[in-house]
Design an enzyme around this catalytic site. Structure first.
Site, PDB file in Angstrom:
ATOM      1  N   ASP A   1       1.119   2.347  -4.992  1.00 42.09           N
ATOM      2  CA  ASP A   1      -0.523   2.391  -4.800  1.00 42.09           C
ATOM      3  C   ASP A   1      -1.021   1.519  -5.828  1.00 42.09           C
ATOM      4  O   ASP A   1      -0.444   1.019  -6.688  1.00 42.09           O
ATOM      5  CB  ASP A   1      -0.941   3.816  -4.503  1.00 42.09           C
TER       6      ASP A   1
ATOM      7  N   ASP B   1       4.300   4.378  -7.311  1.00 44.84           N
ATOM      8  CA  ASP B   1       3.619   5.326  -6.615  1.00 44.84           C
ATOM      9  C   ASP B   1       2.821   6.404  -7.602  1.00 44.84           C
ATOM     10  O   ASP B   1       3.744   6.728  -8.404  1.00 44.84           O
ATOM     11  CB  ASP B   1       4.473   6.088  -5.725  1.00 44.84           C
TER      12      ASP B   1
ATOM     13  N   ASP C   1       3.287  10.453  -2.713  1.00 42.76           N
ATOM     14  CA  ASP C   1       3.548  10.535  -1.206  1.00 42.76           C
ATOM     15  C   ASP C   1       4.556   9.509  -0.897  1.00 42.76           C
ATOM     16  O   ASP C   1       4.891   9.174   0.123  1.00 42.76           O
ATOM     17  CB  ASP C   1       2.457  10.233  -0.579  1.00 42.76           C
TER      18      ASP C   1
ATOM     19  N   GLU D   1       1.169 -20.421   1.330  1.00 43.17           N
ATOM     20  CA  GLU D   1       2.460 -19.879   1.888  1.00 43.17           C
ATOM     21  C   GLU D   1       2.729 -21.224   2.829  1.00 43.17           C
ATOM     22  O   GLU D   1       2.838 -21.269   3.810  1.00 43.17           O
ATOM     23  CB  GLU D   1       2.549 -18.700   2.620  1.00 43.17           C
TER      24      GLU D   1
ATOM     25  N   ASN E   1       0.829   9.255  -6.741  1.00 44.23           N
ATOM     26  CA  ASN E   1       0.415  10.448  -6.205  1.00 44.23           C
ATOM     27  C   ASN E   1       1.460  11.199  -5.436  1.00 44.23           C
ATOM     28  O   ASN E   1       1.129  12.037  -4.672  1.00 44.23           O
ATOM     29  CB  ASN E   1      -0.908  10.022  -5.255  1.00 44.23           C
TER      30      ASN E   1
ATOM     31  N   ASP F   1      -1.731 -16.730   3.450  1.00 42.55           N
ATOM     32  CA  ASP F   1      -0.632 -16.414   4.224  1.00 42.55           C
ATOM     33  C   ASP F   1      -0.413 -17.213   5.512  1.00 42.55           C
ATOM     34  O   ASP F   1      -1.562 -17.591   6.238  1.00 42.55           O
ATOM     35  CB  ASP F   1      -0.841 -14.891   4.751  1.00 42.55           C
TER      36      ASP F   1
HETATM   37  C1  GLC Z   1       3.915 -14.309   6.179  1.00 41.05           C
HETATM   38  C2  GLC Z   1       4.155 -13.244   5.278  1.00 41.05           C
HETATM   39  C3  GLC Z   1       5.190 -12.211   6.000  1.00 41.05           C
HETATM   40  C4  GLC Z   1       4.377 -11.792   7.331  1.00 41.05           C
HETATM   41  C5  GLC Z   1       3.902 -13.081   8.216  1.00 41.05           C
HETATM   42  C6  GLC Z   1       2.842 -12.782   9.116  1.00 41.05           C
HETATM   43  O1  GLC Z   1       4.943 -15.046   6.491  1.00 41.05           O
HETATM   44  O2  GLC Z   1       4.702 -13.509   4.025  1.00 41.05           O
HETATM   45  O3  GLC Z   1       5.536 -11.153   5.298  1.00 41.05           O
HETATM   46  O4  GLC Z   1       5.201 -11.078   8.245  1.00 41.05           O
HETATM   47  O5  GLC Z   1       3.252 -13.929   7.385  1.00 41.05           O
HETATM   48  O6  GLC Z   1       1.694 -12.362   8.597  1.00 41.05           O
HETATM   49 CA    CA Z   2       0.976   6.739  -3.222  1.00 39.42          CA
END
Ligand code: GLC
Ligand code: CA
Length: 590
Positions: free
Chosen positions: A63, A55, A59, A311, A57, A239
């Protein structure tokens, strides 16, 4: 979607050196081009979970500027590319995997200007940035979905998966169209009162699935890919890619059957297969299309240099092999190999056969080894014995970096960060950990802040801030600063392994051949390439000391140590390599 299962449900330059200066310049350029092109083949890819890395900043949320500040660390570690989990604008229901704008940065993480600075600084260090590409679904707050749900004749209606319920009446929505389930539990169908239809969501209710039968969806994603390529990204991680299509006939999923043909029950309900909603063959056409889009982008310079990571949780090596596509119709360069990394048990025979499969059954393509990520408990929780965890982390990291292929490593593993799940339901941030409590505590445990030093909040954020997830108590000793100065630390081990992977010719290009293949306690293999010494690796999978006797065909028995578990002896020869509990030995055959 396995991680959810069981939850809830060159040399040419020399030849040309005498030619005209102009020709020399061209040859140097083309050499650079070919190494750029194949950079991913022996790459170390590092997954950053931006929310938890650094991080800048105060918060309490990591980032982009924080990541930029830590690039020197990643360079020193030997990283070629960083994969960022989603940083786009998002309601953050699934911490970024619910995207409401694919061509911007979430203000929590920074701005497009910060992104440009990150890529420019990364580029100076020869580190590529890989973006997460979520094509299965958007956020329910994405303008496409807001339009889509507004009326049945909206032009965006057909961008998502809308269906009538079964037996709808004036007062009741009726039953969902079929028995399909969300990977996060419950029906995958959500009733929407505005238009009195159900929409399909493989993941959270707030993550409606896009309709990939609609050519406009294809076009939208080709444009998004080009948008980020223009910004200089090194590639994409796709993904949940196997979930893009569903059975057009909408047939129910069948139950999983046990060996007696009876439905398998899991937590009080019938477990369903996912044949109708996962790994449908149409995904390959989409991936060929997206790869052609990326290859076309800079085909004049570096065709194929933008890496596609998948993935790809798949049931077997045959399905994984398909993910690479064919030479004239390429798909992923690096679909992740979950066959090896998710064995989840230190079983020598299984590792040996799966690593062999990656060597022999992927048609010469490059395996991408990976052992954990933001969706799965870390190494300690899946491979540790509670006593020798650091040694076991050496074992796993040796398989990860000393095998042929690309290596994907999750932030914090290099220092031995431990899975630290929440202890109280009210502290859980991952929604699936709230619905799954106490059986499944969600994924917070593997997403805790990076442990940089021993100051309050571990250097992740300002000492007075409240980090979005608590810093695990281990940070006082398990942290980058402490381990940087320790010769025997896990971090020092990671650096040494990565250095070997990058600089030792057998490690960089050599094939992977198993040795001592009847041994059930020690996994041994060699890496061999023409013109360079053979390297042997032995890894003890047990808590007892072991001795191994290796024979390298065509070689003598002399061996020179390249790397070994701290405190271990140098062996006199290949015939007597002594390994301590979970000990590792790497040597060059003399
Ligand atoms: C993939 C991501 C996971 C997410 C899922 C839905 O498996 O790695 O973190 O929850 O897709 O997008
Ligand atoms: Ca931040």
């Amino acid at each position: 979607m396995h991680w959810t299962k069981g939850i809830i449900s060159g040399s040419l330059a020399l030849a040309l050196a005498t030619a005209l200066p102009v020709a020399r310049a061209q040859s140097a350029a083309s050499q650079a081009a070919s190494s750029e092109q194949n950079w991913w083949r022996n790459a170390v890819i590092y997954e950053v979970y931006p929310r938890s890395f650094q991080d800048s900043n105060g918060d309490g949320i990591g980032d982009l500027n924080g990541i930029t500040d830590r690039l020197d660390y990643l360079k020193e570690l030997g990283v070629d590319a960083i994969w960022l989990t989603p940083i786009y604008p998002s309601p953050q229901v699934d911490f970024g995997y619910d995207i409401s704008d694919y061509e911007n940065i979430d203000p929590q993480y920074g701005t497009l200007a910060d992104f440009n600075r990150l890529t420019a600084e990364a580029d100076k260090r020869h580190i590529r940035i890989i973006m997460d590409m979520v094509m299965n679904h958007t956020s329910d707050k994405h303008p496409w979905f807001i339009q889509s749900r507004s009326s049945k004749d909206n032009p965006y209606r057909d961008w998502y998966m809308w269906h009538d319920g079964k037996g709808e009446t004036a007062t009741s929505p009726g039953a969902p169209p079929n028995n399909w389930e969300s990977a996060f539990g419950g029906s995958a169908w959500q009733w929407d009162p505005t238009t009195r239809q159900y929409y399909y969501h493989k993941f959270y209710i707030q993550q409606p699935d896009l309709n990939w039968n609609n050519p406009k969806v294809h076009e939208a994603f080709r444009n998004i890919i080009n948008f980020w390529l223009q910004r200089g990204v090194g590639g994409f991680r796709f993904d949940a890619i196997t979930t893009l299509f569903e059975d057009p006939q909408m047939r129910d999923e069948d139950p999983v059957l046990d060996k007696n043909g009876k439905p398998v029950m899991l937590f009080g309900k019938v477990e369903l297969k996912d044949d109708r909603t996962d790994n449908l063959p149409q995904v390959h056409d989409v991936m060929q299309e997206m790869r052609a889009t990326a290859d076309k982008f800079d085909s004049d310079k570096f065709p194929g240099a933008r890496v596609f990571i998948g993935e790809t949780y798949l049931p077997n090596i045959g399905e994984l092999a398909k993910q690479y596509g064919a030479p004239d119709k390429p798909e992923f360069q690096l679909p992740m190999d979950t066959q090896i990394g998710f064995i989840n048990k230190l079983d020598v025979a299984t590792f040996r056969s799966r690593i062999n499969d990656a060597e022999t059954k992927l048609n010469g393509n490059t395996p991408l080894l990976v052992f954990d990520n933001h969706d799965n408990p870390r190494l300690d929780a899946r491979y540790g014995d509670g006593v020798h965890n650091t040694d076991i982390e050496r074992v796993i990291s040796t398989i990860l970096f000393a095998s042929r292929g690309a290596s994907l490593s999750y932030y914090g593993d290099e220092i031995g960060m431990k899975t630290t799940p929440p202890t109280r339901k009210e502290d859980v941030k991952d929604p699936v950990g709230i619905t799954g409590w106490p059986r499944f505590k969600g994924r917070d445990g593997e997403r805790t802040p990076m442990q940089w030093d021993a100051a309050a909040n571990a250097g992740f954020t300002s000492p007075t801030a409240t980090p979005w997830l608590p810093v695990p108590p281990t940070y006082t000793t398990v942290n980058v600063k402490a381990e940087q100065s320790e010769q025997d630390s896990l971090l020092t081990w990671y650096k040494a392994l990565i250095q070997l992977k990058k600089t030792n010719p057998a490690f960089a290009h050599g094939e992977n051949v198993m040795l001592d293949t009847d041994n059930t306690k020690v996994l041994s293999w060699m890496r061999q390439t023409a013109g360079a010494p053979t390297v042997v690796v032995s890894v003890n999978f047990t808590a007892d000391p072991q001795s191994v006797n290796l024979t390298v065909p065509g070689s003598g028995s002399g061996v020179k140590t390249l790397l070994k578990t701290p405190g271990a002896q140098d062996p006199a020869s290949l015939n007597a390599i002594q390994l301590g509990p979970f000990g590792v030995y790497i040597g060059e055959v003399q």
